[in-house]
Design a protein around this motif. Structure first.
Motif, PDB file in Angstrom:
ATOM      1  N   ASP A 192      23.569 144.707 104.829  1.00  0.00           N
ATOM      2  CA  ASP A 192      23.739 143.662 103.823  1.00  0.00           C
ATOM      3  C   ASP A 192      24.075 144.241 102.451  1.00  0.00           C
ATOM      4  O   ASP A 192      24.022 143.525 101.445  1.00  0.00           O
ATOM      5  N   ASN A 193      24.381 145.554 102.406  1.00  0.00           N
ATOM      6  CA  ASN A 193      24.733 146.228 101.159  1.00  0.00           C
ATOM      7  C   ASN A 193      23.559 146.282 100.190  1.00  0.00           C
ATOM      8  O   ASN A 193      23.744 146.329  98.976  1.00  0.00           O
ATOM      9  N   ASN A 265      28.276 142.008  97.297  1.00  0.00           N
ATOM     10  CA  ASN A 265      28.697 140.835  98.066  1.00  0.00           C
ATOM     11  C   ASN A 265      27.745 139.659  97.951  1.00  0.00           C
ATOM     12  O   ASN A 265      27.969 138.626  98.553  1.00  0.00           O
ATOM     13  N   ALA A 266      26.645 139.802  97.206  1.00  0.00           N
ATOM     14  CA  ALA A 266      25.732 138.671  97.042  1.00  0.00           C
ATOM     15  C   ALA A 266      26.442 137.564  96.277  1.00  0.00           C
ATOM     16  O   ALA A 266      27.101 137.812  95.271  1.00  0.00           O
TER      17      ALA A 266
END
Length: 589
Positions: A192-193, A265-266
């Motif tokens: 999820d980075n 990317n959130a």
């Protein structure tokens, strides 16, 4: 001072692996190794070196590049100033960092402790005896925290048997008492980075002391952190945040600064990307792909060239200033200009810029007369029942297209409640409707009969009136709405228990978390809903059968998650009393 330190450093051997791996850089440098390259041109941040000689300038610049000279400020070196003994000691300590001088015992360093996406450091272990003499051909045990299985807080021992024990065939030091190697394990962000980290330990033992005990084994440790990598761009402008469609007043605003921010990317599903986390990575090249203008509604045309690319600063940002048009002399025609600038970077390396890798922002300049273009309503998420009634305040803020307060003197109507019986509603209508003040705010407060767990509907007129006549508003204006209304709640009583359902949106018995006021609401339990509970650090929070010892942050994080059920075991409204709350996964049956 800079000259004699530079000469000293040029005579010493830098702390470096004499036989590094092909992809490993030395740990330290000396001034003669500071070279001007295309990727990293040598330059001085100091602006007060004008009268120094070239040799002094080069020495000061090289020492700054090596992290030895920091100057008296970010831009001043003070070449003619005296230096204190304390400052001189600080310089010399930094010089020693470039030498093979190390403290007694085991020390461990890495050429980088943080990175973006993944961290693949070169590790240096040094061993010195009590006289600081390098110890050659000795074994050093190295292990990481994952291998250890964790370390017992009471005993300091590894939880995994034998993994941390000393071995005489561990990492072997060279003739300089050092051992250099690339870390075997790469620290990388998760799928999820999200940030990830790992800790390494290094220690020495002997036949009589083969078991590692943290804090007693003279160990060295270092933690490596992989930070979320940049996956996209977010672009903003320094214009009024309440402006409609990035509209700017010609003649009042001369320039607009565009800011490009690296993001993870959130919040990638949010078109504005406001929820995405900023990534503070320096020297990422951002391309300026296009800059077009559309004047007075005409077709867009390319304008004067901008820099082909810019590199991000330490905050992961680049800034670009654009200049607006000058006002014209024609007061009868509306003047407009739309400036569109596009930025891009190929983050995934696939040879193209797609999605959030390329972002465009348009600044709309105009001299049009101000009109009401937008509104922001505000109502409490919940209101507390007092003697069978709740008091509710509704506020609406009106703005023109430039983001300034608008609508002064106009009127609107507001109603709250179910409408039947009459005591269950209050409304503003006719000659008693609400007037918009000079600050663009319309506000009305009223009391209403209410039942715990029942939401009170809020209705605000979509338009404004002036002496009963409808007011023209800007193109695309939509009236204020407050979805869901205002929930009526009662304060929980002593030993008032309750259990929420699944926290997922739309499920029964949801929890409303008011973390700012240390409160939460359980509502809609079929019998008595809309109950407000308070909590503090004196309370007991049991999350997934683990007592988190009054940790409010962990409790709030747990009750705000989907798929969790919070149960009130014992409740005390007294701040000095103790409540007990549990949070568990919601049963699937």
């Amino acid at each position: 001072m800079a000259l004699f330190i530079a000469r000293l450093m040029d005579k010493m051997d830098p702390f470096a692996d004499p036989n590094p791996p092909d992809d490993a850089d030395p740990f330290a440098y000396i001034p003669k190794q500071v070279e001007d390259t295309d990727d990293k041109p040598v330059g001085s941040p100091f602006t007060d070196l004008g009268r120094t000689t070239k040799d002094a300038y080069d020495a000061i610049t090289a020492l700054w590049e090596l992290g030895v000279a920091s100057g008296v400020s970010a831009t001043s070196y003070g070449p003619s100033s005296d230096i204190t003994r304390a400052a001189m000691a600080d310089f010399m300590a930094r010089v020693l960092d470039h030498s093979n001088a190390r403290p007694a015992g085991v020390t461990m360093q890495v050429d980088m402790t943080t990175g973006f996406g993944e961290v693949m450091p070169v590790r240096a272990i040094s061993v010195r005896d009590d006289n600081f003499v390098p110890m050659a051909d000795v074994s050093v045990k190295v292990f990481d925290a994952t291998e250890s299985g964790g370390i017992d807080d009471d005993t300091g021992k590894c939880l995994t048997d034998d993994v941390c024990d000393w071995s005489d065939n561990g990492e072997i030091t060279n003739d300089h008492g050092n051992n250099f190697d690339r870390a075997e394990t790469t620290v990388a962000v998760d799928p999820d980075n999200a940030e990830a980290s790992e800790t390494w330990y290094a220690w020495m033992g002997d036949a009589d002391n083969s078991e590692f005990v943290k804090g007693s084994s003279g160990e060295a440790m270092v933690t490596l952190t992989a930070k979320p990598k940049a996956l996209g761009l977010r672009v903003s402008a320094d214009i009024n945040e309440n402006a409609t469609n990035s509209t700017v007043k010609i003649g009042k605003t001369k320039t607009v600064v565009l800011t490009v921010q690296l993001i993870d990317n959130a919040g990638a599903d949010d078109t504005t990307l406001k929820n995405a986390n900023a990534v503070a990575r320096e020297d990422v090249e951002i391309r300026v792909t296009t800059y077009t203008q559309a004047i007075d509604g005409a077709a867009s045309q390319n304008v004067f060239p901008l820099p082909a690319s810019m590199k991000t600063d330490a905050n992961g940002q680049v800034k670009l200033e654009i200049t607006g048009p000058e006002p014209d002399d024609d007061d009868t025609a509306t003047q407009t200009r739309a400036d569109a600038v596009t930025f891009g970077h190929d983050f995934d390396g696939d040879g193209s810029e797609t999605g959030n890798e390329i972002r465009q922002i348009t600044v709309n300049w105009t001299d049009a007369d101000a009109q009401v273009f937008s509104s922001k309503p505000d109502a409490p998420e919940y209101a507390i029942i007092d003697d069978g009634k709740v008091r509710i305040t509704i506020t609406v803020k009106y703005y023109d297209q430039y983001g300034n307060p608008a609508g002064s003197g106009y009127r609107t109507t507001i109603s709250v409640g179910t409408g039947s019986p009459e005591s269950d509603t209050f409304a503003t209508s006719g000659p008693n409707n609400v007037r918009v003040r000079s600050n663009g705010i319309a506000r009305f407060t009223g009391n209403i009969d209410a039942t715990a767990g029942v939401s009170q509907t809020v209705t605000i007129a979509t338009g404004l009136t002036d002496d009963g006549e409808a007011v023209d508003t800007g193109t695309g204006y939509t009236g204020p709405t407050i979805p869901g209304g205002v929930l009526a709640v009662r304060l929980a009583n002593k030993n008032d228990d309750g259990e929420s359902g699944n926290r997922a949106t739309g499920a029964d018995n949801q929890v409303i978390v008011d973390a700012d006021n240390d409160r939460f609401i359980i509502y809609g339990d079929g019998t008595v809903g809309g109950v407000l509970y308070s909590y503090d650090s004196n309370d007991t929070f049991i999350i997934d059968n683990n007592d988190v010892d009054g940790d409010i942050d962990k409790f709030e994080e747990a009750i705000a998650k989907d798929g969790k059920t919070v149960t009130v075991v014992v409740y005390s409204p007294d701040p000095d009393g103790r409540s007990i709350f549990t949070v568990k996964d919601t049963p699937t049956t």
